[in-house]
Design a protein around this motif. Structure first.
Motif, short mmCIF file in Angstrom:
data_model
loop_
_atom_site.label_atom_id
_atom_site.label_comp_id
_atom_site.label_asym_id
_atom_site.label_seq_id
_atom_site.Cartn_x
_atom_site.Cartn_y
_atom_site.Cartn_z
N ILE A 114 44.18 -48.53 44.12
CA ILE A 114 42.93 -47.86 43.74
C ILE A 114 42.17 -47.50 45.01
CG2 ILE A 114 40.75 -48.07 42.47
CD1 ILE A 114 42.05 -50.23 40.76
N PRO A 144 35.25 -46.40 41.97
CA PRO A 144 36.52 -45.68 42.10
C PRO A 144 36.30 -44.19 42.39
CG PRO A 144 36.58 -47.13 40.19
CD PRO A 144 35.17 -47.13 40.69
N THR A 150 44.19 -39.32 43.33
CA THR A 150 43.81 -40.39 42.42
C THR A 150 43.35 -39.84 41.08
OG1 THR A 150 41.59 -40.40 43.38
CG2 THR A 150 43.18 -41.97 44.27
N ASP A 202 40.28 -43.08 37.26
CA ASP A 202 39.92 -44.45 37.61
C ASP A 202 40.16 -44.75 39.08
OD1 ASP A 202 39.30 -45.08 34.89
OD2 ASP A 202 41.44 -45.21 34.49
N LYS A 204 42.95 -44.46 40.59
CA LYS A 204 44.29 -45.03 40.75
C LYS A 204 45.28 -43.99 41.27
CE LYS A 204 43.60 -48.40 37.02
NZ LYS A 204 44.06 -48.86 35.68
N ASN A 229 44.92 -51.34 47.84
CA ASN A 229 43.60 -50.85 47.44
C ASN A 229 42.81 -50.51 48.70
OD1 ASN A 229 44.19 -51.32 44.71
ND2 ASN A 229 43.46 -53.44 44.85
#
Length: 601
Positions: free
Chosen positions: A29, A37, A54, A57, A59, A92
């Motif tokens: 993330i 995010p 991404t 979210d 991700k 992350n």
């Protein structure tokens, strides 16, 4: 045993070769420096063309190999970050905001026909600005003794927010008239009660202190459209009306348009039908009305399109309505979905001509929704007219994530009307209200007599849609005289006004989609404001969006609003935010503040 050792050795080298050639999957993330995010952040493998972005979210998922294992993370207005991913499976990353990077983006935005790389791998293309927007004159406070009624058409368009986002992400503050505060507020969903019984929506109200002026009150009014299960929706007769003129020949126009409509097709059923009409120098029927059981045929027709020529918008509109009429479903959803940058420069080009055509077809039961694409020559004013007069929605698609929101997540609300010609009328009690101001909706105001006139067109509400409006209210003082200052008449309050605790009587009129006579709903709002720290996230977040919009418009009613107050209010009321839209707003406020500071310097 020897055979087993040989087999093991072969298996080991196969595994090693597989890891080297086919790569190692990395997931994670990407956050901003407030742990929000970041959707749409760029992630790529250094030294290769391999990259991704991404999701909502924040991700991402990407593969590395043994030779290329440095991941590069970037986003407009943030410092680029490199991470060695060797031996890792989850990474992350938190990106820091970078005012210097944003300043460079501003420089690019002020240049003419210049291309620069501003942040990491993000490239910015600047086009001479020929965009056009309808003038918005901000609503003023109204004196209740002279203007006791406030009447407006319910509006569910959301194009302004995604367009504003596009400007900010490109390193520019948006033009003032591009900022329509009601559309920014209505971009977001709010947690309202579902309607009960046969009424297609619920009405929800909250009253508290106005966050940007503590001596005033803020009234929050929210409508919640009834959710309709997919299997219960009527069949659709849809005509895609697609602009394939030369102005659509850029990555954020026709290619994005094709990808967006493919997302929509995923939700359509075999009983739904799609036709494709295009227009450029000439208009034409690319695909006759086709069952959505043949999605490959529809997708192939979309993929065959290319951009070129001038823009015969009028001829395209006429042909699309002709095809829609030929395939009309009496008990179905008949709708044209127009996708364009709005640059009508050949054929039926005047706003009045378009209005006449669209209004006459609207009365036959054919709605038109508009999807806007692109930048530089974007004609927001024309597209807004088309959607408003055509009983449809207007959305601006700046990326594939927005297409997913409009055409997948909000599918029912975008395509299926549950109530039409929806109008609000609020009557303010002068015993308790001195003045009021409707926040936004400047181009949706109606005359008071239009409320009961069923021939007057108004807004539509789709399945599952929410609609939100805010009023800033100046309370009456106990010793305040209700004097109009007129020579020939005076204002006498009724006993009901003096004795009642009613602050407002709220009336709403709407028609069922297949009816022409309106129905009335009426309820009162009491003068019982709650403390601001006891209000819902709905109340606080909508107020933060209003503050953000007022800052972008440099409103004369800003009061105590600052970039910091808008940011804090949004952050405090972010709530669950499963899809990340509210977190995105929080980031946009910070980016806009940096851009504003850079421009002022």
């Amino acid at each position: 045993m020897k055979l087993n050792k040989t087999s093991f050795t072969i298996a080991f080298f196969v595994l090693l070769l597989t890891h080297t050639v086919f790569g190692q999957k990395i997931t994670g993330i990407v956050y901003d420096d407030n742990k929000t995010p970041l959707p749409g952040a760029s992630v790529y493998v250094k030294g290769t063309p391999k990259g991704t972005a991404t999701d909502f979210d924040g991700k991402y998922e990407i593969e590395i190999d043994a030779k290329h294992h440095i991941l590069v993370f970037s986003f407009v207005g943030f410092k680029t970050k490199e991470v060695n991913a060797k031996g890792k499976t989850v990474i992350n990353v938190t990106l820091e905001q970078d005012s210097a990077a944003l300043e460079e983006v501003v420089v690019v935005g002020m240049a003419k026909m210049e291309r620069k790389s501003a942040v990491g791998a993000v490239a910015h293309f600047v086009i001479p600005n020929n965009e056009s927007y309808a003038t918005v004159k901000e609503n003023d406070f109204k004196d209740v003794t002279k203007n006791p009624l406030s009447t407006f058409s319910v509006d569910v368009d959301k194009a302004s927010y995604s367009n504003v986002r596009r400007h900010i992400n490109n390193g520019n503050l948006p033009p003032t008239d591009a900022v329509r505060i009601e559309e920014m507020i209505n971009y977001f969903n709010y947690d309202y009660q579902q309607p009960k019984g046969d009424v297609p929506f619920s009405i929800n109200t909250e009253l508290s202190t106005c966050p940007w002026n503590k001596t005033n009150l803020l009234l929050h009014v929210g409508l919640q459209g009834k959710d309709i299960p997919m299997e219960d929706l009527p069949p659709s007769n849809i005509v895609f009306l697609l602009d394939v003129s030369g102005s659509m020949n850029s990555p954020n126009k026709l290619p994005l348009l094709k990808s967006s409509l493919k997302l929509l097709l995923e939700n359509l059923r075999p009983e739904d039908r799609v036709a494709i009409v295009v227009y450029a120098g000439n208009s034409g029927l690319v695909l006759p009305s086709t069952s959505c059981s043949e999605k490959k045929t529809i997708i192939d027709a979309l993929e065959s399109l290319s951009a070129g020529g001038s823009t015969a918008g009028g001829a395209g509109l006429k042909l699309a309505y002709k095809v829609a009429n030929e395939n009309f479903l009496k008990k179905g959803n008949n709708r044209i979905i127009m996708a364009t940058d709005g640059d009508f420069n050949v054929g039926l080009s005047s706003n009045s001509e378009m209005e006449q055509l669209i209004t006459s077809e609207r009365e036959k039961g054919i709605a038109i929704s508009v999807l806007g694409f692109g930048m530089g020559n974007y004609k927001d004013d024309k597209m807004e007219i088309i959607a408003d007069k055509g009983n449809g929605n207007y959305a601006y698609i700046d990326n594939l994530l927005e297409a997913r929101k409009v055409l997948v997540s909000e599918f029912g609300g975008t395509l299926y009307t549950i109530a039409k010609d929806v109008k609000f009328q609020l009557e303010f009690n002068p015993a308790h209200v001195s003045k009021y101001r409707l926040v936004g909706y400047e181009n949706r105001l109606l005359n008071d007599e239009d409320f009961e006139d069923d021939t007057k067109d108004a807004g539509e509400i789709g399945a599952g849609h929410t609609v939100t409006a805010l009023y800033e209210i100046i309370p009456s003082k106990n010793d305040e005289k209700n004097d109009r200052g007129l020579k020939y008449q005076t204002s006498e309050l009724t006993n009901q006004a003096l004795e009642s605790n009613d602050l407002i009587t709220l009336k709403l009129r709407y028609k069922k989609p297949d009816k022409n006579k309106s129905l009335l709903i009426e309820q009162c709002v009491k003068k019982t404001p709650v403390a601001i720290n006891q209000t819902s996230d709905n109340f606080m977040f909508s107020a933060s969006v209003a503050e953000f919009g007022m800052l972008l418009r440099n409103s004369k009613y800003l009061g105590t609003t600052t970039w910091e107050s808008a940011y804090n209010l949004a952050k405090e009321s972010k709530g669950n935010d499963e899809e990340g839209y509210r977190g995105e707003l929080i980031r946009l406020i910070k980016s806009a503040e940096l851009l504003n500071t850079t421009v002022q310097e």
